[in-house]
Write an enzyme that holds these catalytic residues in place. Structure first.
Site, PDB file in Angstrom:
ATOM      1  N   GLU A   1      -5.953   7.178  -0.932  1.00 21.34           N
ATOM      2  CA  GLU A   1      -5.790   5.957  -0.133  1.00 21.34           C
ATOM      3  C   GLU A   1      -6.436   4.764  -0.827  1.00 21.34           C
ATOM      4  O   GLU A   1      -5.884   3.662  -0.819  1.00 21.34           O
ATOM      5  CB  GLU A   1      -6.379   6.151   1.268  1.00 21.34           C
ATOM      6  CG  GLU A   1      -5.659   7.176   2.133  1.00 21.34           C
ATOM      7  CD  GLU A   1      -4.218   6.782   2.444  1.00 21.34           C
ATOM      8  OE1 GLU A   1      -3.881   5.594   2.329  1.00 21.34           O
ATOM      9  OE2 GLU A   1      -3.431   7.672   2.790  1.00 21.34           O
TER      10      GLU A   1
ATOM     11  N   HIS B   1       0.846  -1.203   0.000  1.00 22.28           N
ATOM     12  CA  HIS B   1       0.000   0.000   0.000  1.00 22.28           C
ATOM     13  C   HIS B   1       0.883   1.256   0.000  1.00 22.28           C
ATOM     14  O   HIS B   1       0.649   2.189  -0.766  1.00 22.28           O
ATOM     15  CB  HIS B   1      -0.923  -0.034   1.226  1.00 22.28           C
ATOM     16  CG  HIS B   1      -1.625   1.250   1.514  1.00 22.28           C
ATOM     17  ND1 HIS B   1      -2.913   1.516   1.094  1.00 22.28           N
ATOM     18  CD2 HIS B   1      -1.210   2.368   2.169  1.00 22.28           C
ATOM     19  CE1 HIS B   1      -3.259   2.733   1.481  1.00 22.28           C
ATOM     20  NE2 HIS B   1      -2.244   3.270   2.146  1.00 22.28           N
ATOM     21  N   GLU B   2       1.913   1.249   0.842  1.00 22.22           N
ATOM     22  CA  GLU B   2       2.805   2.418   0.916  1.00 22.22           C
ATOM     23  C   GLU B   2       3.560   2.613  -0.395  1.00 22.22           C
ATOM     24  O   GLU B   2       3.785   3.746  -0.840  1.00 22.22           O
ATOM     25  CB  GLU B   2       3.784   2.265   2.082  1.00 22.22           C
ATOM     26  CG  GLU B   2       3.131   2.140   3.456  1.00 22.22           C
ATOM     27  CD  GLU B   2       2.173   3.279   3.751  1.00 22.22           C
ATOM     28  OE1 GLU B   2       2.407   4.393   3.249  1.00 22.22           O
ATOM     29  OE2 GLU B   2       1.182   3.051   4.456  1.00 22.22           O
TER      30      GLU B   2
ATOM     31  N   ASP C   1      -4.651   1.296  -1.971  1.00 21.60           N
ATOM     32  CA  ASP C   1      -5.171  -0.039  -1.634  1.00 21.60           C
ATOM     33  C   ASP C   1      -5.254  -0.908  -2.894  1.00 21.60           C
ATOM     34  O   ASP C   1      -4.865  -2.078  -2.882  1.00 21.60           O
ATOM     35  CB  ASP C   1      -6.572   0.076  -1.020  1.00 21.60           C
ATOM     36  CG  ASP C   1      -6.522   0.476   0.449  1.00 21.60           C
ATOM     37  OD1 ASP C   1      -5.418   0.518   1.017  1.00 21.60           O
ATOM     38  OD2 ASP C   1      -7.598   0.737   1.028  1.00 21.60           O
TER      39      ASP C   1
ATOM     40  N   HIS D   1       1.547   4.585  -2.765  1.00 20.11           N
ATOM     41  CA  HIS D   1       1.667   6.046  -2.586  1.00 20.11           C
ATOM     42  C   HIS D   1       2.928   6.559  -3.278  1.00 20.11           C
ATOM     43  O   HIS D   1       2.906   7.603  -3.940  1.00 20.11           O
ATOM     44  CB  HIS D   1       1.754   6.386  -1.099  1.00 20.11           C
ATOM     45  CG  HIS D   1       0.448   6.293  -0.377  1.00 20.11           C
ATOM     46  ND1 HIS D   1      -0.697   6.889  -0.832  1.00 20.11           N
ATOM     47  CD2 HIS D   1       0.109   5.677   0.783  1.00 20.11           C
ATOM     48  CE1 HIS D   1      -1.693   6.646   0.020  1.00 20.11           C
ATOM     49  NE2 HIS D   1      -1.222   5.906   1.006  1.00 20.11           N
TER      50      HIS D   1
END
Ligand SMILES: [Zn+2]
Length: 413
Positions: A351, A273-274, A355, A277
């Site tokens: 976000e 997930h990070e 995901d 980003h």
């Protein structure tokens, strides 16, 4: 054209630029998370823990919202009555002393009045086992926070009043550029200068987990400088991970609590997930939007400064005099409260995309769903909070939305 005319034109151009940036940079398509899947996911979570989380969130509501109202009330009192200008007037000496001393007094007044709420919140967090801090550690953190705020506030105020003295008519033009530049600079230096004030970061130890995470980043095509572990456990039992910094300061940070509590597959899901980003440049997107917002704030401040009713209420002649610091605080507080829900909305979209990236990268929706459930339960977050609260303040999709998105992904792939 008059100076004010130029300011209006600049404001319109900046608002247009913000609208274009938001339209182009924000991922408006949100992956599906059907309500039926949300309810099915909710049913898999242990009911006693969900009940406890709701109890905690219910208690916190009685602290958070009154604190917000009191904070707003204090800012309005300092800004829209002569109280703020009187407070700054207490500081003797030249304008520099008035700006620094007066700014500190105004900020301190606002902080002190909301201090009881912060202490109350701490007792609740301790009672529910979320905080591992005693009063000593809590107070040290609070003072560090005040210190960081004081330094940032001093830089902003000195820049603001230095400019208004140097360029009485055109300060807003240079100030807008300066404020935008400050936001960009903070994105670079925050992770290296400010985050270490609160936590110690150590590179993740060599081992199968580190190897798998670096391999994950390589497969994703995201250059990651390092995976760092933060010693969050000395303050909290919460689980978290985040990515911060731009370019050479970019790093993935994992709480030590996460390493302790979660199995490898779930840590990989968090890291994926990070990486999402990082890959989509979400920090850059946030910085661009923040920089435009800061520039709009400065130009708006100049235009508000022509509103004699406002100046009269604050008991000042001009918004550019040190005694108007209370008025600056009031405008900033109201602006922040108004911008909050829009920021939260954009954040939720970013976000949700991260995901989706995690699901694609790991191909492990089950691990992702497990991880979301664990995060929510350990952190005692309400997995399915009231819609109004989520709309106004939710920075992430709700836990059940994120679990449902994993289920929908699993069905489609
Ligand atoms: Zn995220």
């Amino acid at each position: 054209m008059t100076v004010r005319g130029w300011a209006w034109l600049t404001l319109i151009v900046l608002c247009g630029a913000l609208a274009v940036a938001v339209a182009l940079l924000v991922p408006w398509h949100r992956p599906p998370a059907p309500r039926a899947d949300q309810l099915a996911a909710l049913a898999t979570l242990p009911t006693d823990r969900v009940e406890q989380a709701r109890q905690l969130r219910g208690e916190l509501r009685w602290i958070t919202y009154p604190a917000m109202l009191v904070g707003l009330g204090v800012a309005l009192l300092l800004g829209l009555t002569p109280l703020g200008s009187w407070l700054v007037g207490l500081v003797p000496g030249p304008w520099l002393a008035k700006v620094l001393g007066g700014g500190l007094l105004v900020l301190l007044a606002a902080d002190l009045i909301t201090l009881p709420f912060a202490a109350w919140r701490h007792t609740v967090a301790v009672r529910y086992g979320l905080s591992t801090q005693g009063w000593g550690g809590w107070a040290v953190d609070l003072l560090k926070g005040y210190a960081v705020g004081a330094v940032l506030g001093a830089v902003a105020l000195l820049g603001f009043y230095g400019l208004t003295r140097l360029l009485p008519r055109w300060w807003w033009a240079v100030g807008a550029v300066g404020a935008a530049g400050l936001v960009v600079l903070l994105s670079f230096v925050f992770p290296v200068l400010v985050e270490p004030v609160f936590n110690k970061f150590t590179p993740m130890a060599d081992g199968p987990l580190r190897t798998e995470l670096m391999e994950l980043a390589r497969r994703d095509g995201v250059p990651v400088r390092d995976v760092l572990v933060a010693d969050a456990s000395r303050r909290t039992t919460s689980l978290n991970a985040y990515v911060s910094g731009i370019g050479p300061t970019r790093r993935i940070v994992v709480y030590d609590t996460l390493l302790r509590e979660a199995p490898q597959a779930e840590i990989v899901a968090v890291a994926a997930h990070e990486l999402g980003h990082a890959k989509r440049g979400d920090v850059v997107i946030g910085t661009v939007i923040g920089a435009l917002g800061a520039a709009i704030f400065v130009v708006g401040l100049y235009l508000l400064g022509a509103w004699s009713w406002l100046l009269h209420r604050a008991g000042v002649q001009s918004i550019a005099e040190p005694r108007a610091i209370g008025l600056l605080l009031a405008v900033a507080t109201v602006g922040g409260l108004l911008a909050g829900p829009a920021q939260a909305y954009v954040s939720r979209l970013l976000e949700a995309r991260a995901d989706e990236h995690a699901l694609e990268l790991t191909g492990d929706p089950a691990g992702f769903e497990q991880m979301q459930g664990r995060l929510s339960l350990v952190n005692l977050g309400d997995p399915d909070p009231p819609a109004w609260e989520q709309a106004l303040f939710g920075s992430h999709p709700t836990t059940v939305e994120r679990m449902a998105a994993a289920r929908a992904y699993a069905r489609d792939h």
